[in-house]
Scaffold this active site. Structure first.
Site, PDB file in Angstrom:
ATOM      1  N   HIS A  88       0.815  -1.217   0.000  1.00 24.41           N
ATOM      2  CA  HIS A  88       0.000   0.000   0.000  1.00 24.41           C
ATOM      3  C   HIS A  88       0.845   1.263   0.000  1.00 24.41           C
ATOM      4  CE1 HIS A  88      -4.260  -1.542   0.735  1.00 24.41           C
ATOM      5  NE2 HIS A  88      -3.525  -2.572   0.382  1.00 24.41           N
ATOM      6  N   ASP A  89       2.089   1.186   0.498  1.00 20.63           N
ATOM      7  CA  ASP A  89       2.956   2.359   0.354  1.00 20.63           C
ATOM      8  C   ASP A  89       3.493   2.439  -1.072  1.00 20.63           C
ATOM      9  OD1 ASP A  89       4.301   4.690   1.091  1.00 20.63           O
ATOM     10  OD2 ASP A  89       6.158   3.600   1.483  1.00 20.63           O
ATOM     11  N   HIS A 129      -2.217 -13.098   0.967  1.00 23.79           N
ATOM     12  CA  HIS A 129      -3.471 -13.309   1.697  1.00 23.79           C
ATOM     13  C   HIS A 129      -3.494 -14.654   2.436  1.00 23.79           C
ATOM     14  CE1 HIS A 129      -5.558 -10.085  -0.988  1.00 23.79           C
ATOM     15  NE2 HIS A 129      -4.818  -9.554  -0.045  1.00 23.79           N
TER      16      HIS A 129
HETATM   17  C1  HEM Z   1      -4.543  -8.283  -5.902  1.00 28.19           C
HETATM   18  C2  HEM Z   1      -5.100  -7.221  -5.399  1.00 28.19           C
HETATM   19  C3  HEM Z   1      -5.387  -7.090  -3.943  1.00 28.19           C
HETATM   20  C4  HEM Z   1      -6.576  -6.766  -3.387  1.00 28.19           C
HETATM   21  C5  HEM Z   1      -7.872  -6.432  -4.138  1.00 28.19           C
HETATM   22  C6  HEM Z   1      -6.408  -6.794  -1.958  1.00 28.19           C
HETATM   23  C7  HEM Z   1      -7.399  -6.512  -1.044  1.00 28.19           C
HETATM   24  C8  HEM Z   1      -7.288  -6.675   0.317  1.00 28.19           C
HETATM   25  C9  HEM Z   1      -8.335  -6.414   1.257  1.00 28.19           C
HETATM   26  C10 HEM Z   1      -9.726  -5.908   0.911  1.00 28.19           C
HETATM   27  C11 HEM Z   1      -7.860  -6.717   2.501  1.00 28.19           C
HETATM   28  C12 HEM Z   1      -8.613  -6.622   3.810  1.00 28.19           C
HETATM   29  C13 HEM Z   1      -8.644  -5.213   4.363  1.00 28.19           C
HETATM   30  C14 HEM Z   1      -9.631  -5.113   5.483  1.00 28.19           C
HETATM   31  O1  HEM Z   1     -10.818  -5.302   5.229  1.00 28.19           O
HETATM   32  O2  HEM Z   1      -9.227  -4.838   6.636  1.00 28.19           O
HETATM   33  C15 HEM Z   1      -6.505  -7.177   2.331  1.00 28.19           C
HETATM   34  C16 HEM Z   1      -5.707  -7.609   3.358  1.00 28.19           C
HETATM   35  C17 HEM Z   1      -4.385  -7.937   3.194  1.00 28.19           C
HETATM   36  N1  HEM Z   1      -3.647  -7.844   2.042  1.00 28.19           N
HETATM   37 FE1  HEM Z   1      -4.390  -7.536   0.195  1.00 28.19          FE
HETATM   38  N2  HEM Z   1      -5.114  -7.141  -1.668  1.00 28.19           N
HETATM   39  C18 HEM Z   1      -4.453  -7.310  -2.842  1.00 28.19           C
HETATM   40  C19 HEM Z   1      -3.104  -7.595  -2.972  1.00 28.19           C
HETATM   41  C20 HEM Z   1      -2.233  -7.688  -1.918  1.00 28.19           C
HETATM   42  C21 HEM Z   1      -0.793  -7.683  -2.036  1.00 28.19           C
HETATM   43  C22 HEM Z   1      -0.037  -7.496  -3.347  1.00 28.19           C
HETATM   44  C23 HEM Z   1      -0.289  -7.811  -0.789  1.00 28.19           C
HETATM   45  C24 HEM Z   1       1.132  -7.841  -0.322  1.00 28.19           C
HETATM   46  C25 HEM Z   1       2.119  -8.291  -1.031  1.00 28.19           C
HETATM   47  C26 HEM Z   1      -1.410  -7.930   0.110  1.00 28.19           C
HETATM   48  C27 HEM Z   1      -1.316  -8.182   1.449  1.00 28.19           C
HETATM   49  C28 HEM Z   1      -2.374  -8.213   2.313  1.00 28.19           C
HETATM   50  C29 HEM Z   1      -2.272  -8.627   3.695  1.00 28.19           C
HETATM   51  C30 HEM Z   1      -1.020  -9.162   4.379  1.00 28.19           C
HETATM   52  C31 HEM Z   1      -3.526  -8.450   4.262  1.00 28.19           C
HETATM   53  C32 HEM Z   1      -3.908  -8.668   5.719  1.00 28.19           C
HETATM   54  C33 HEM Z   1      -3.634  -7.397   6.472  1.00 28.19           C
HETATM   55  C34 HEM Z   1      -3.815  -7.486   7.967  1.00 28.19           C
HETATM   56  O3  HEM Z   1      -4.184  -8.512   8.489  1.00 28.19           O
HETATM   57  O4  HEM Z   1      -3.538  -6.481   8.644  1.00 28.19           O
HETATM   58  N3  HEM Z   1      -2.567  -7.825  -0.608  1.00 28.19           N
HETATM   59  N4  HEM Z   1      -6.169  -7.123   0.999  1.00 28.19           N
END
Ligand code: HEM
Ligand SMILES: *[C@@H]1O[C@H](CO)[C@@H](O)[C@H](O)[C@H]1NC(C)=O
Ligand SMILES: *[C@@H]1O[C@H](CO)[C@@H](O)[C@H](O)[C@H]1NC(C)=O
Length: 342
Positions: free
Chosen positions: A67-68, A196
């Site tokens: 996100h950064d 994820h």
């Molecule tokens: C492909 C497109 C992506 C979408 C649409 C997406 C979307 C999301 C969403 C909606 C959440 C949950 C946020 C919430 O409701 O609190 C999430 C969590 C997360 N995403 Fe993604 N994401 C994507 C790609 C990525 C990428 C590239 C990374 C890192 C390399 C990433 C790492 C994470 C992690 C680790 C979480 C959990 C965060 C936590 O538990 O604090 N995501 N993502």
């Protein structure tokens, strides 16, 4: 003579200016070896301590690198707090729901400032910390040498975050376009989505999945999510079914009982879950709807070692996304939440 030395001085000034510019944009492994020896160990110590107290912080850090770096490059613009001067920074964008680990980054920055004042950027601290979190969450399987030398940005706008980051409601075409804009391939998008395997999401981030047809989500899992999401206005749910509580699994998807994990772990389990239609976000399931992406989901489900390596490479590539070329003056912030002139 006067003329000659004035020209010479001007030439020296230009050469210096070019050198400074090159230094600012060129990242180097061990960038702080001389200016702040041991800084990477300081970061790692704090991250390890934080993860021992709460493993969820590891996921938050891994998400922060994405996100950064996807918004204005890796410049810690995501860390800036709202101020009267800038009431809607990236943090306040809907797509940034649930971002966390800001307190930990404050703590690390403060320790680093004590050691080497005004030397290490928040942008570099964020990359080091996210790298260490990925490594600790995977028992060292995910690892890379993080180049540094980034500057902290002066700008942060919610609208830019909303524009540059993918939304979980995107279809596969929109997802591919979004990553392509930052020069990431379909394969790299599939690799990075494997993040994820850890962390959590708010129910509002996958609301439509609760009524999606069975081709898109295993009905028993849909029932599990619906149950959890009925428990409050917008609760959070663990991303990886393997980290769910055994009681809920026994009642809904008992076939997954043997696959439950004792601790949250960054591995390729996301791809197995995905092929079984057991993933939270629409954007996860969308990877199965396009031939090349689906092929890579199979590839990484089949080979966890390959995923560890490729995920490390893709995180490294994320960490190199440059500051915007125009208007991108940078600084070393004193506090990660505020620009220095604030
Ligand atoms: C492909 C497109 C992506 C979408 C649409 C997406 C979307 C999301 C969403 C909606 C959440 C949950 C946020 C919430 O409701 O609190 C999430 C969590 C997360 N995403 Fe993604 N994401 C994507 C790609 C990525 C990428 C590239 C990374 C890192 C390399 C990433 C790492 C994470 C992690 C680790 C979480 C959990 C965060 C936590 O538990 O604090 N995501 N993502
Ligand atoms: C993507 O690559 C093109 C061509 O090499 C380059 O001009 C552009 O700045 C890159 N975009 C990003 C976000 O790195
Ligand atoms: C899995 O990937 C690793 C790393 O690239 C490779 O060395 C290994 O041969 C692969 N294993 C299989 C079974 O294909």
């Amino acid at each position: 003579m006067m003329m000659r030395s004035a020209v010479a001085a001007a030439v020296v000034a230009v050469v210096l200016a070019v050198a400074v510019a090159a230094e600012a944009s060129e990242l180097k492994v061990g960038y702080y070896d001389k200016s702040c020896p041991g800084v990477e160990n300081v970061v790692k110590w704090h991250v390890a301590k934080a993860l021992k107290a709460n493993r969820k912080t590891g996921a938050a850090l891994v998400r922060l690198i994405f996100h950064d770096c996807f918004v204005r490059g890796c410049d810690a613009s995501v860390l800036l707090d709202p101020t009267p001067e800038n009431p809607a920074p990236e943090k306040t964008a809907p797509v940034n729901i649930g971002l966390a680990a800001f307190e930990l980054l404050d703590e690390i920055k403060s320790a680093v400032e004590d050691r080497c004042p005004g030397t290490v950027s928040c942008a570099d601290i964020l990359i080091y910390a996210a790298r260490d979190a990925g490594s600790l969450m995977s028992n060292g399987n995910v690892h890379f040498d993080a180049p540094a030398g980034r500057l902290d940005g002066m700008h942060s706008h919610a609208a830019e975050a909303q524009h540059d980051l993918p939304d979980s409601t995107f279809n596969i075409g929109e997802l591919i376009q979004n990553f392509k804009r930052k020069n990431f391939t379909i394969e790299e998008m599939v690799i990075l989505s494997g993040a994820h395997a850890i962390g959590v999401g708010h129910c509002s981030s996958f609301r439509a999945r609760l009524t999606a047809p069975k081709e898109q989500i295993l009905p028993a899992y849909r029932g599990l999510l619906a149950g959890k999401c009925g428990a409050g206005p917008d609760p959070i749910v663990t991303n990886n079914i393997r980290d769910e509580d055994p009681k809920a699994i026994a009642a809904t998807v008992p076939s997954f009982l043997p696959k439950l994990r004792k601790i949250e772990f960054l591995d390729n389990s996301y791809y197995h879950n995905n092929l079984a239609r057991i993933v939270t976000f629409n954007s996860d399931w969308q990877l199965l709807t396009e031939k090349e992406a689906r092929g890579h989901v199979h590839e990484y489900a089949d080979n966890g070692t390959l995923w560890d390596e490729d995920f490390s490479d893709s995180l490294l590539k994320l960490s190199k996304l440059p500051l915007l070329p125009h208007g991108s003056k940078g600084e070393i912030r004193k506090k990660c939440r505020y620009v220095n002139h604030y």
